[in-house]
Design a protein around this motif. Structure first.
Motif, PDB file in Angstrom:
ATOM      1  N   ALA A 122       0.693  -1.227  -0.084  1.00  0.00           N
ATOM      2  CA  ALA A 122       0.072   0.477  -0.490  1.00  0.00           C
ATOM      3  C   ALA A 122       0.757   1.480   0.183  1.00  0.00           C
ATOM      4  O   ALA A 122       0.309   2.258  -0.112  1.00  0.00           O
ATOM      5  N   ASP A 123       1.986   1.241   0.958  1.00  0.00           N
ATOM      6  CA  ASP A 123       2.757   2.676   1.283  1.00  0.00           C
ATOM      7  C   ASP A 123       3.707   2.952  -0.830  1.00  0.00           C
ATOM      8  O   ASP A 123       4.165   3.561  -0.897  1.00  0.00           O
ATOM      9  N   GLU A 124       3.862   1.475  -1.105  1.00  0.00           N
ATOM     10  CA  GLU A 124       4.173   2.145  -2.435  1.00  0.00           C
ATOM     11  C   GLU A 124       3.189   2.078  -3.630  1.00  0.00           C
ATOM     12  O   GLU A 124       4.001   2.567  -4.336  1.00  0.00           O
ATOM     13  N   VAL A 125       1.742   1.316  -3.854  1.00  0.00           N
ATOM     14  CA  VAL A 125       0.713   2.700  -3.969  1.00  0.00           C
ATOM     15  C   VAL A 125       0.665   3.536  -3.952  1.00  0.00           C
ATOM     16  O   VAL A 125       0.523   5.163  -5.636  1.00  0.00           O
ATOM     17  N   ARG A 126       0.617   4.172  -2.827  1.00  0.00           N
ATOM     18  CA  ARG A 126       0.273   5.516  -2.664  1.00  0.00           C
ATOM     19  C   ARG A 126       2.033   6.606  -3.476  1.00  0.00           C
ATOM     20  O   ARG A 126       1.888   7.719  -3.779  1.00  0.00           O
ATOM     21  N   ARG A 127       2.684   6.085  -3.567  1.00  0.00           N
ATOM     22  CA  ARG A 127       3.958   5.993  -4.409  1.00  0.00           C
ATOM     23  C   ARG A 127       4.303   6.575  -5.923  1.00  0.00           C
ATOM     24  O   ARG A 127       4.601   7.484  -6.243  1.00  0.00           O
ATOM     25  N   ARG A 128       3.660   5.529  -6.007  1.00  0.00           N
ATOM     26  CA  ARG A 128       4.081   5.377  -7.419  1.00  0.00           C
ATOM     27  C   ARG A 128       2.306   5.051  -8.213  1.00  0.00           C
ATOM     28  O   ARG A 128       2.367   5.183  -9.526  1.00  0.00           O
ATOM     29  N   GLY A 129       1.305   4.769  -7.316  1.00  0.00           N
ATOM     30  CA  GLY A 129       0.310   4.513  -8.595  1.00  0.00           C
ATOM     31  C   GLY A 129      -1.064   5.546  -9.116  1.00  0.00           C
ATOM     32  O   GLY A 129      -1.084   6.151  -8.382  1.00  0.00           O
ATOM     33  N   LYS A 130      -1.619   5.197 -10.122  1.00  0.00           N
ATOM     34  CA  LYS A 130      -2.864   6.038 -10.590  1.00  0.00           C
ATOM     35  C   LYS A 130      -3.600   5.689 -11.130  1.00  0.00           C
ATOM     36  O   LYS A 130      -4.852   6.035 -10.427  1.00  0.00           O
ATOM     37  N   ARG A 131      -3.853   4.873 -11.716  1.00  0.00           N
ATOM     38  CA  ARG A 131      -4.515   3.718 -12.005  1.00  0.00           C
ATOM     39  C   ARG A 131      -4.103   2.081 -11.610  1.00  0.00           C
ATOM     40  O   ARG A 131      -3.109   1.301 -12.678  1.00  0.00           O
ATOM     41  N   VAL A 132      -4.373   1.750 -10.887  1.00  0.00           N
ATOM     42  CA  VAL A 132      -4.107   0.389 -10.242  1.00  0.00           C
ATOM     43  C   VAL A 132      -5.104  -1.330 -10.804  1.00  0.00           C
ATOM     44  O   VAL A 132      -6.705  -1.046 -10.320  1.00  0.00           O
TER      45      VAL A 132
END
Length: 247
Positions: A122-132
């Motif tokens: 989840a931490d990585e999604v906050r840093r990297r993602g827009k459409r997951v």
């Protein structure tokens, strides 16, 4: 059927294949499923559905049902039952084998970000993602619920049981998945990040190949540490272990 009783834990493809192979060989088998999936694919032969009541309940069940061998063929991320099975079998004096499919390994084309657990994912999604594209299972969606600036395509077999992120779409589907379909799914939904557990096996690997072809980053959750018990990675090896044990 022979006199011994073999318990197979798990509703995986490996568990179903082993049950069929053993019953074809006239072994006495009972399969146990956790019951967390609606309308699961059932193995051939007798099936019990539901928990055992922890280590104590499983130990007593093994003894009262005169189980001669246990094969833990549960999902690589079913950490609780795997720990409980190892302890219960040891206490009951019943031989146990772990049937665990090999994990996926990245190629040069893959863009993996490996993380130890879902909180780190989840931490990585906050840093990297827009459409997951989120494929970690219905029980784990809650780890991503407070991420409100990312859109999630949440692929599950059954409806999620946890709180959902603000921006999402639910895609209910069951594998196996093929490369062309996964490629189309990623393109049509403009996915820029894939989140998955390292489950291994061929059933859902196509998403990794499609992500690699499109240059999409993949957050891969590593498997939990398992008890130190005898283990094999394919059905034939599990059956051979049982043949040596039971004759």
């Amino acid at each position: 059927m022979t006199g011994e009783q073999i318990l197979i834990l798990g509703g995986t493809g490996e568990a179903r294949a082993l049950a069929k192979s053993l019953i074809d060989a006239e072994r006495s088998v009972i399969s146990s499923l956790a019951g967390r999936v609606d309308n699961p694919r059932l193995p051939v032969g007798p099936v019990r559905i539901g928990g055992f009541g922890g280590v104590d309940g499983l130990r007593e069940w093994l003894i009262s049902n005169r189980i001669q061998a246990v094969v833990d063929a549960t999902h690589p991320f079913a950490a609780t039952i795997t720990r409980n099975a190892a302890q219960a079998a040891s206490e009951a004096g019943v031989p146990l084998l772990r049937l665990r499919r090999e994990p996926w390994t990245p190629t040069q084309a893959d863009r993996w970000i490996r993380v130890p657990d879902l909180a780190a994912a989840a931490d990585e999604v906050r840093r990297r993602g827009k459409r997951v594209l989120l494929t970690t299972g219905r029980q784990d969606v809650g780890e991503f619920a407070d991420i409100d600036d990312v859109w999630f395509l949440i692929r599950v077999v059954d409806p999620p049981t946890a709180e959902l992120p603000a921006h999402h779409e639910i895609l209910r589907s069951r594998g196996p998945y093929d490369y062309d379909s996964e490629l189309a799914l990623l393109r049509e939904n403009r996915i820029d990040l894939l989140v998955t557990k390292n489950s291994g096996g061929a059933l859902t690997k196509a998403k990794l190949d499609a992500a690699a072809a499109l240059g999409i980053d993949v957050i891969v959750v590593d498997r939990p540490i398992e008890p130190d018990v005898p283990a094999v990675s394919d059905v034939a090896a599990a059956q051979a272990w049982l043949e040596r044990l039971l004759g």
